[in-house]
Design a protein around this motif. Structure first.
Motif, PDB file in Angstrom:
ATOM      1  N   ILE A   1       1.217  -1.634   0.077  1.00  0.00           N
ATOM      2  CA  ILE A   1      -0.230  -0.393   0.059  1.00  0.00           C
ATOM      3  C   ILE A   1       0.866   1.741  -0.515  1.00  0.00           C
ATOM      4  N   HIS A   2       1.701   1.822   0.906  1.00  0.00           N
ATOM      5  CA  HIS A   2       3.122   2.336   0.688  1.00  0.00           C
ATOM      6  C   HIS A   2       2.392   3.348   1.202  1.00  0.00           C
ATOM      7  N   LEU A   3       2.018   3.790   2.413  1.00  0.00           N
ATOM      8  CA  LEU A   3       0.991   5.100   2.388  1.00  0.00           C
ATOM      9  C   LEU A   3       1.705   6.178   2.190  1.00  0.00           C
TER      10      LEU A   3
ATOM     11  N   ASP B   1       6.015  12.113  10.024  1.00  0.00           N
ATOM     12  CA  ASP B   1       5.518  12.466  11.592  1.00  0.00           C
ATOM     13  C   ASP B   1       4.394  11.939  11.325  1.00  0.00           C
ATOM     14  N   TYR B   2       2.918  12.347  12.696  1.00  0.00           N
ATOM     15  CA  TYR B   2       2.470  10.725  12.960  1.00  0.00           C
ATOM     16  C   TYR B   2       0.987  10.814  12.593  1.00  0.00           C
ATOM     17  N   GLN B   3       0.920  11.698  11.113  1.00  0.00           N
ATOM     18  CA  GLN B   3      -0.758  11.867  10.400  1.00  0.00           C
ATOM     19  C   GLN B   3      -0.493  10.337   9.524  1.00  0.00           C
ATOM     20  N   THR B   4       0.360   9.803   9.641  1.00  0.00           N
ATOM     21  CA  THR B   4       0.008   9.027   8.105  1.00  0.00           C
ATOM     22  C   THR B   4      -0.215   7.642   9.696  1.00  0.00           C
ATOM     23  N   GLY B   5       0.737   7.416  10.513  1.00  0.00           N
ATOM     24  CA  GLY B   5      -0.735   6.224  11.635  1.00  0.00           C
ATOM     25  C   GLY B   5      -1.543   6.475  11.752  1.00  0.00           C
ATOM     26  N   LEU B   6      -1.778   7.658  12.242  1.00  0.00           N
ATOM     27  CA  LEU B   6      -3.246   7.811  13.007  1.00  0.00           C
ATOM     28  C   LEU B   6      -4.310   7.936  11.395  1.00  0.00           C
ATOM     29  N   PHE B   7      -3.982   7.846  10.176  1.00  0.00           N
ATOM     30  CA  PHE B   7      -5.180   7.776   9.518  1.00  0.00           C
ATOM     31  C   PHE B   7      -4.719   6.238   9.230  1.00  0.00           C
ATOM     32  N   PHE B   8      -3.932   5.203   9.547  1.00  0.00           N
ATOM     33  CA  PHE B   8      -3.994   3.686   9.404  1.00  0.00           C
ATOM     34  C   PHE B   8      -4.828   3.619  10.599  1.00  0.00           C
ATOM     35  N   VAL B   9      -4.828   3.914  11.226  1.00  0.00           N
ATOM     36  CA  VAL B   9      -5.427   3.339  13.115  1.00  0.00           C
ATOM     37  C   VAL B   9      -7.043   4.631  13.001  1.00  0.00           C
ATOM     38  N   ALA B  10      -7.027   5.481  11.809  1.00  0.00           N
ATOM     39  CA  ALA B  10      -9.135   5.715  11.797  1.00  0.00           C
ATOM     40  C   ALA B  10      -9.531   4.877  10.696  1.00  0.00           C
TER      41      ALA B  10
END
Length: 421
Positions: free
Chosen positions: A11-13, A67-76
């Motif tokens: 996926i390579h977010l 930054d943490y936005q990539t991880g936050l998107f995945f968690v959402a």
């Protein structure tokens, strides 16, 4: 008993898509967010179709987060699946190995990540499904992980989840190498593979499947990209169908210009080719590399008018609407007509033509070029350096100075011929 599951990977977010440096507008913005949108589309599909579970077979991320936005998107997105009651089984590949990702977030309870220490098995008891897998601890895994995967659980539908180069697939590093026989002889019912970006079914009974990447990111990843939805009835795979969640299609658009006698005709044909390609993309934005081909009397004029052709192509794309087509670059691969008369301007002065012809093989000249141009290239910002995979800038970045000189010579000769015509 019947159930369905999603098999995806690569996926390579938030991967930086190439060719966007300095580009503005709705199309460029859409390309920049394409990996996120494609993944959200796949989650939409899983919820709407009420699939039973969701497998991510590695390279969810593209390396360490900015930054943490990539991880936050995945968690959402995982939270959306949790609300729908869909469990997720996550394996980390070479791009998101423990050594690659320094930031981590706590994931929702519906997400179960395979251990990187040894193979791990998760069971879905009500479906009689067992999933076996091992995440990457570091990027460069050279061991055959399959050998340590556990034996299949009797009476269950066994799925092997693996991120692998499978012995060296073209264009991909041979991480976690294994053979097709290793997989087939393991006794599992389905192998959910990732790492190779071209989706393909390598074997049936048992099924061995590369899902391919979810969203193309550059011109080496052209065409439709998808995940797989797998249907199982009474312990047998009865259907594997693509889920085309991609929002941008990278397309190579050849434009033959043989027998065309005017520059305006070339522009017309180029515009029609872009429009036809956009019409075949199912409403998705196409990112195009235009390549002019064929033998034509306009060869020299086309080479010397490269900048204008690039602008004309971008204008033709914009004329289709804000998000129908975007031009990555225009490549001129034409040749002069057979037997075309020589133009004196192309060979004048003779000593200049000789210099052009010999420059790419002149060690002293190449050394001087490397010293002067190489220093300039090294000062380029990182985002510019990382934003190209072809063309003159790529040649300079990679130190391919003979190829760079040859291309410059080709352009200069054509410019002289065009001006002297």
């Amino acid at each position: 008993m019947m159930f369905r599951f999603i098999h995806t990977g690569d996926i390579h977010l938030d991967s930086p898509l190439r060719g966007l440096a300095g580009q503005q507008g709705a199309a460029a913005d859409r390309i920049r967010t394409a990996t996120r949108t494609a993944f959200a589309n796949l989650v939409d599909y899983a919820i709407e179709e009420a699939v039973n579970f969701f497998i991510i077979a590695g390279d969810l991320y593209d390396g360490d987060w900015r930054d943490y936005q990539t991880g936050l998107f995945f968690v959402a997105q995982m939270g959306r699946l949790a609300k729908a009651g869909i469990p997720v089984f996550l394996l980390y590949g070479n791009h998101d190995a423990e050594s690659q990702i320094t930031k981590r977030l706590t994931l929702p309870e519906n997400v179960r990540a395979f251990s990187s220490r040894k193979p791990e098995t998760f069971e879905i008891e009500d479906l009689r499904v067992a999933l076996h897998g091992q995440s990457f601890r570091q990027r460069d895994i050279t061991d055959n992980l399959v050998l340590a995967y556990p034996a299949p659980i009797e009476g269950a539908f066994n799925i092997g989840v693996l991120h692998t180069g499978l012995g060296g697939m073209p264009g991909h590093a041979n991480y976690a190498p294994c053979s097709l026989d290793d997989l087939v002889n393991k006794g599992y019912d389905y192998w959910a593979l990732a790492h190779v970006h071209q989706g393909t079914v390598l074997h049936q009974d048992p099924y061995v499947v590369f899902c391919g990447n979810l969203q193309g990111r550059h011109m080496r990843e052209t065409g439709a990209k998808s995940a797989s939805v797998v249907t199982v009835e009474d312990g047998q795979v009865v259907d594997i169908a693509p889920v085309e969640a991609d929002v941008v299609r990278w397309v190579h658009v050849p434009v033959p210009v043989d027998e065309i006698n005017s520059f305006s005709e070339v522009i017309d044909r180029l515009a029609r080719a872009i429009e036809e390609s956009a019409g075949n993309a199912g409403g998705r934005l196409i990112a195009c590399r235009i390549e002019l081909t064929g033998r034509t009397a306009l060869h020299d004029q086309l080479l010397s008018s490269h900048a204008q052709l690039d602008v004309e192509a971008r204008a033709a794309a914009l004329a289709l609407g804000d998000e129908a087509a975007w031009i990555e670059r225009v490549v001129i691969s034409t040749e002069p007509e057979v037997g075309a008369p020589a133009n004196d301007a192309a060979n004048a002065p003779d000593d200049f033509a000789a210099i052009l012809g010999e420059a790419s093989n002149d060690p002293a000249f190449l050394a001087q070029l490397e010293a002067e141009l190489g220093e300039l290239v090294r000062k380029l910002p990182h985002d510019i350096r990382a934003d190209t995979d072809s063309g003159e800038l790529s040649a300079a970045l990679n130190g391919e100075y003979p190829a760079l000189v040859s291309e410059a010579s080709r352009y200069l000769k054509a410019r002289l011929a065009a001006e002297g015509a």
